[in-house]
Every structure is written in structure tokens, then in C-alpha cells.
Design a protein around this motif. Structure first.
Motif, PDB file in Angstrom:
ATOM      1  N   PRO A   2      -9.617  -4.939  -2.059  1.00  0.00           N
ATOM      2  CA  PRO A   2      -8.957  -4.112  -3.077  1.00  0.00           C
ATOM      3  C   PRO A   2      -7.749  -3.396  -2.475  1.00  0.00           C
ATOM      4  CG  PRO A   2     -10.994  -3.070  -2.334  1.00  0.00           C
ATOM      5  CD  PRO A   2     -10.914  -4.390  -1.641  1.00  0.00           C
ATOM      6  N   ARG A   3      -6.597  -3.514  -3.130  1.00  0.00           N
ATOM      7  CA  ARG A   3      -5.371  -2.910  -2.599  1.00  0.00           C
ATOM      8  C   ARG A   3      -4.681  -2.079  -3.677  1.00  0.00           C
ATOM      9  NH1 ARG A   3      -4.472  -4.641   2.380  1.00  0.00           N
ATOM     10  NH2 ARG A   3      -5.269  -6.683   3.058  1.00  0.00           N
ATOM     11  N   LEU A   4      -4.116  -0.970  -3.253  1.00  0.00           N
ATOM     12  CA  LEU A   4      -3.394  -0.102  -4.172  1.00  0.00           C
ATOM     13  C   LEU A   4      -2.182  -0.826  -4.749  1.00  0.00           C
ATOM     14  CD1 LEU A   4      -3.456   3.204  -2.093  1.00  0.00           C
ATOM     15  CD2 LEU A   4      -4.789   2.738  -4.145  1.00  0.00           C
ATOM     16  N   ARG A   5      -1.902  -0.578  -6.018  1.00  0.00           N
ATOM     17  CA  ARG A   5      -0.725  -1.132  -6.677  1.00  0.00           C
ATOM     18  C   ARG A   5       0.447  -0.169  -6.513  1.00  0.00           C
ATOM     19  NH1 ARG A   5      -4.331  -1.236 -12.013  1.00  0.00           N
ATOM     20  NH2 ARG A   5      -4.505   0.883 -11.171  1.00  0.00           N
ATOM     21  N   PRO A   6       1.662  -0.642  -6.736  1.00  0.00           N
ATOM     22  CA  PRO A   6       2.817   0.267  -6.646  1.00  0.00           C
ATOM     23  C   PRO A   6       2.669   1.490  -7.549  1.00  0.00           C
ATOM     24  CG  PRO A   6       3.568  -2.000  -6.713  1.00  0.00           C
ATOM     25  CD  PRO A   6       2.090  -2.043  -6.956  1.00  0.00           C
ATOM     26  N   GLU A   7       2.102   1.291  -8.738  1.00  0.00           N
ATOM     27  CA  GLU A   7       1.957   2.418  -9.671  1.00  0.00           C
ATOM     28  C   GLU A   7       0.875   3.406  -9.250  1.00  0.00           C
ATOM     29  OE1 GLU A   7      -0.090  -1.164 -11.796  1.00  0.00           O
ATOM     30  OE2 GLU A   7       1.568  -0.799 -10.385  1.00  0.00           O
ATOM     31  N   ASP A   8       0.092   3.044  -8.225  1.00  0.00           N
ATOM     32  CA  ASP A   8      -0.943   3.953  -7.734  1.00  0.00           C
ATOM     33  C   ASP A   8      -0.419   4.909  -6.665  1.00  0.00           C
ATOM     34  OD1 ASP A   8      -2.887   2.754  -9.361  1.00  0.00           O
ATOM     35  OD2 ASP A   8      -3.281   1.198  -7.867  1.00  0.00           O
ATOM     36  N   ALA A   9       0.819   4.716  -6.236  1.00  0.00           N
ATOM     37  CA  ALA A   9       1.399   5.597  -5.218  1.00  0.00           C
ATOM     38  C   ALA A   9       1.463   7.030  -5.744  1.00  0.00           C
ATOM     39  CB  ALA A   9       2.795   5.114  -4.834  1.00  0.00           C
ATOM     40  N   GLY A  10       1.056   7.977  -4.917  1.00  0.00           N
ATOM     41  CA  GLY A  10       1.075   9.380  -5.320  1.00  0.00           C
ATOM     42  C   GLY A  10      -0.041   9.766  -6.264  1.00  0.00           C
TER      43      GLY A  10
END
Length: 293
Positions: free
Chosen positions: A228-236
Motif C-alpha cells: 500500500p502506497r500513499l497517493r499524491p492527494e494523500d500528501a499532508g
């Protein structure tokens, strides 16, 4: 206590603070009746549905109207022990129901032992241990032959196994919880954690079903790794505690070493069976967050 009280002359539980207790029979009469007239699997499913929804109702009621549930639980204890017993001191917690788990007393056996004088409860702190037993913070002496300690418990992450990734140690406090069963950036690892507000195995069963779906999907596409990897929209994304609204010390003492929970799916650790049943059984395994290789 009830098990010890069967053979001991007397058992005393020394507690620093009370907990909520609820008495229930260990035999489900409705389930037994259903089994007489219905096929076993159908009777099982109806019983499971009944018990799951009763617990869910009780928990939600505790969240919405805590004072009503608190009164119900304390009044139930008072009926068991009588008006002369100091229920306020020994069985009235300072927190609301289900801020911590509610203790089940099967068949009211604890209360029965207390009424018969085989068991008692003392609410106090430990000042020191001495030759004959324990001196409490208020100065009361509790003489005893055997002392069994049951305090200071702390949760640990994955049994304190030391995991490494490419030779570097993994600090799970730096990860995000994926659906409450996996960890961001950590491949091929899933763990099972049940419900703090319902039967533990309800959630562990669902997690096992999901992991089987995941493994079957990997086999079908020839993948050997899933992460499982964070998406760009999950930043912050705002950080939330891994489990919220649950305050026992054994959880709070370790919460800073657990993965974070986010404010959006799938970076959440829901504690809701109805939600999880859809999440683990119906949602797509290949959701764009779980990456396969």
C-alpha cells in the motif's frame, strides 16, 4: 475471581478504579430454540445477526446517550448487590461506557460470590507490600496468602518483532494504517486487529477473508509483492490516532508507536462491523493504493 473463589477461602480484588460490568447468561436461549426448528446454518446466521446488532445498538446508544447507559449499568449492579452496597465507590467509573471495554459477568457469578461473602472488591491504591499482604493508600491492611498482579499491561506492535526492509529497520510509527490491516510502504505484510467495541473475532474473520481475496488476486495476475502506497492527494493528510475514542491505559501508553490513521479511505482503521463488512468483502482489491509487482 469467580474461578478462584470456588476453592479459595476468600478472594479480594484490589482495583485502582472501577470498570463497568454487565451480567449475561452463558446460554443463548433464543439460539437454542432456533436450533430446534431451523437448519443449523440458518439458525447460526440468525443468531449471529441478532448478537452482532444487539452489540452494535448498545455501543451506539453508549455514544449517543452515555448517561442513560451509565445509569442502566450501575442500576443493574445495584440490583445484584443490594442498596446497602457502595456501588458508587466500587462500580461507578469516572468515564463513560465504552470509553473502555465493558466487562461481561457470566451468569452474575461475581455478584453471587460477593453476596455469599466469598469475594470482595476494594477500590484503593497500593502503598506498599508487607509481611502479611498489602497496605493500601488509605491505610487499610489487606492480609493475604497469595497476590496475583494484573496491572501495567501495554499493547505492543506486531509482538515486538523487529521487521526490516532492504536491511533498514521499520518504524511502524512512521507508517499509515491501510484499512487497519496493513502499513504504508511495507510490502507483503498484514496483521489482524479486532474490535475494541465488539467481539474481537468479528473483525479478524473479515481481515482473513480479505487477505485470502488479496492472495487470490495476486496469484491471478502473477504478482509476488503487494504494497500500500500513499497517493499524491494523500500528501499532508492530517494524522489521527490509530484507534480513537478508546481510553484505557494499555492502549494510550503505546499509541505513539502505532501507525497513523488518516482522514480518508483507505488510510483509516474503522471500528464498525457494518462498514468493514462492505470494505473487506465488496471493495476492489486493486484499488489504486495497493500496488502489485
Amino acid at each position: 475471581m469467580p474461578s478462584l473463589a470456588k476453592t479459595a477461602a476468600h478472594v479480594t480484588m484490589l482495583q485502582r478504579s472501577p470498570t463497568y460490568l454487565v451480567s449475561r447468561p452463558d446460554v443463548d436461549r433464543i439460539a437454542n430454540r432456533l436450533n430446534k426448528f431451523l437448519p443449523a446454518m440458518l439458525a447460526y446466521r440468525i443468531t449471529r445477526w441478532k448478537n452482532t446488532n444487539m452489540q452494535r445498538f448498545f455501543y451506539r446508544r453508549s455514544r449517543k446517550k452515555p448517561e442513560d447507559v451509565k445509569k442502566f449499568l450501575i442500576d443493574s449492579v445495584r440490583k445484584q448487590l443490594g442498596e446497602d452496597f457502595d456501588v458508587e465507590r466500587h462500580f461507578t467509573p469516572s468515564y463513560n461506557p465504552w470509553d473502555q471495554r465493558v466487562c461481561l459477568v457470566t451468569n452474575g457469578d461475581l455478584f453471587s460470590d460477593m453476596r455469599k461473602g466469598r469475594a470482595s472488591v476494594v477500590t484503593d491504591t497500593v502503598a506498599n507490600f508487607n509481611e502479611t499482604g498489602i497496605e493500601t493508600g488509605s491505610g487499610e491492611q489487606l492480609d493475604c496468602d497469595i497476590i496475583i498482579t494484573a496491572t501495567g499491561l501495554s499493547m505492543v506492535t506486531l509482538g515486538e518483532v523487529e521487521f526490516t526492509l532492504d536491511g533498514a529497520p521499520i518504524d511502524f510509527a512512521d507508517t499509515w494504517s491501510y484499512k487497519g490491516l496493513a502499513y504504508s510502504g511495507v510490502p507483503n505484510l498484514s496483521s489482524s486487529f479486532g474490535y475494541v467495541n465488539a467481539s474481537w473475532t468479528l473483525r479478524t474473520d473479515l481481515i482473513c477473508e480479505y487477505v485470502c481475496r488479496l492472495l487470490n488476486h495476486m496469484e491471478s495476475i502473477g504478482a509476488v509483492e503487494c504494497t500500500p502506497r500513499l497517493r499524491p492527494e494523500d500528501a499532508g493528510m492530517p494524522e489521527r490516532a490509530w484507534v480513537e475514542g478508546f481510553t484505557p491505559g494499555y492502549m494510550q501508553r503505546h499509541m505513539d508507536r502505532m501507525p497513523h490513521q488518516g482522514d480518508r479511505a483507505p488510510w483509516i482503521n474503522p471500528q464498525d462491523y457494518a462498514h468493514d463488512r462492505k470494505l473487506f468483502r465488496k471493495s476492489h482489491v486493486d484499488d489504486g493504493v495497493m500496488r502489485f509487482r
